[in-house]
Design an enzyme around this catalytic site. Structure first.
Site, short mmCIF file in Angstrom:
data_model
loop_
_atom_site.label_atom_id
_atom_site.label_comp_id
_atom_site.label_asym_id
_atom_site.label_seq_id
_atom_site.Cartn_x
_atom_site.Cartn_y
_atom_site.Cartn_z
N LYS A 13 57.81 41.56 42.26
CA LYS A 13 58.86 42.36 42.91
C LYS A 13 60.07 41.53 43.30
CE LYS A 13 56.62 43.87 46.52
NZ LYS A 13 55.24 43.37 46.32
N ARG A 88 56.17 50.37 52.77
CA ARG A 88 54.83 49.92 52.40
C ARG A 88 53.75 50.84 52.95
NH1 ARG A 88 55.84 44.07 51.61
NH2 ARG A 88 53.97 43.00 50.87
N ARG A 127 51.44 30.60 42.34
CA ARG A 127 52.60 30.61 43.23
C ARG A 127 52.30 29.81 44.50
NH1 ARG A 127 54.92 36.26 45.34
NH2 ARG A 127 53.25 36.16 46.87
P1 AMP Z 1 56.10 40.19 50.84
O1 AMP Z 1 56.98 38.99 50.75
O2 AMP Z 1 56.85 41.47 50.57
O3 AMP Z 1 54.86 40.06 50.01
O4 AMP Z 1 55.61 40.28 52.37
C1 AMP Z 1 54.85 39.26 52.96
C2 AMP Z 1 54.16 39.77 54.20
O5 AMP Z 1 55.13 40.25 55.13
C3 AMP Z 1 53.22 40.95 53.99
O6 AMP Z 1 51.94 40.55 53.61
C4 AMP Z 1 53.24 41.61 55.36
O7 AMP Z 1 52.44 40.88 56.28
C5 AMP Z 1 54.67 41.41 55.78
N1 AMP Z 1 55.53 42.55 55.37
C6 AMP Z 1 56.62 42.52 54.55
N2 AMP Z 1 57.19 43.71 54.42
C7 AMP Z 1 56.45 44.55 55.19
C8 AMP Z 1 56.50 45.95 55.47
N3 AMP Z 1 57.46 46.73 54.92
N4 AMP Z 1 55.57 46.46 56.30
C9 AMP Z 1 54.62 45.69 56.86
N5 AMP Z 1 54.49 44.39 56.63
C10 AMP Z 1 55.40 43.81 55.81
#
Ligand code: AMP
Length: 187
Positions: A13, A88, A127
């Site tokens: 993403k 999410r 990663r």
């Molecule tokens: P990502 O970089 O999008 O994979 O996000 C890393 C971590 O940030 C996730 O595993 C969640 O703990 C938190 N996170 C990011 N975006 C959200 C969201 N929209 N809702 C809840 N937790 C989030």
């Protein structure tokens, strides 16, 4: 144009969102990036969020809903936005609708990056070696896939009900996938 990029952790993403952002000239905003920056800066929101992120759990909606409001009402997002990592959960999706409606906007399209779970885990382990993210350990990687299946995957049916989901095959070179994303965003 307002787009959502949906996909399991490790589906690409972030990488694909950045390329699509450059190619379409629409800013990409990632809640994951914002939360990691807040955690690094040690803000109250960041400190709280980090406890969940490090375990591979979602940060609770009551924290995220305010953040989504700030993002969608920011000047940067005034002409449309590529949403990376949000919504999410179903309450977050409802919040996005509630924030866009008064701006006379709506979610135009959801690009779902499709990658089989085994391939995802492989990618995330790689990663982890390169980026050293605190939440890329084997246990949290598995936990994050479960969390995706349980809390985020229901958004697929939610947006399919509106007929706005396009599935993009997430296997291939970065450029191959980027071309598919671009075609899917502006059919
Ligand atoms: P990502 O970089 O999008 O994979 O996000 C890393 C971590 O940030 C996730 O595993 C969640 O703990 C938190 N996170 C990011 N975006 C959200 C969201 N929209 N809702 C809840 N937790 C989030």
């Amino acid at each position: 144009m307002d787009l959502i990029i949906l996909g399991a952790p490790g589906s690409g993403k972030g990488t694909q969102g950045a390329l699509l952002s450059t190619r379409l000239g629409i800013p990409k905003i990632s809640t994951g990036d914002l939360l990691r920056a807040a955690a690094r800066d040690g803000t109250p929101l960041g400190v709280k969020a980090k406890q969940f992120m490090d375990k591979g759990l979602l940060v609770p909606d009551e924290i995220i809903l305010g953040l989504i409001g700030e993002v969608l009402n920011s000047p940067e997002a005034a002409q449309g936005v590529i949403m990376d990592g949000f919504p999410r959960t179903l309450p977050q999706a409802a919040a996005v609708d509630e924030l866009l409606t008064p701006l006379e906007r709506r979610v135009d399209r959801v690009l779902l990056i499709d990658v089989a779970e085994e391939a995802l885990i492989d990618r995330m382990v790689k990663r982890a070696e390169i980026e050293g993210r605190a939440d890329d350990t084997p246990a949290t990687i598995r936990r994050r896939q479960e969390v995706y299946r349980e809390q985020t995957a229901p958004l697929i049916a939610f947006y399919e009900g509106r007929g706005i989901v396009t599935r993009v095959d997430g296997l291939g070179t970065i450029e191959e996938i980027a071309k598919r994303m671009q075609a899917a965003a502006a059919p």
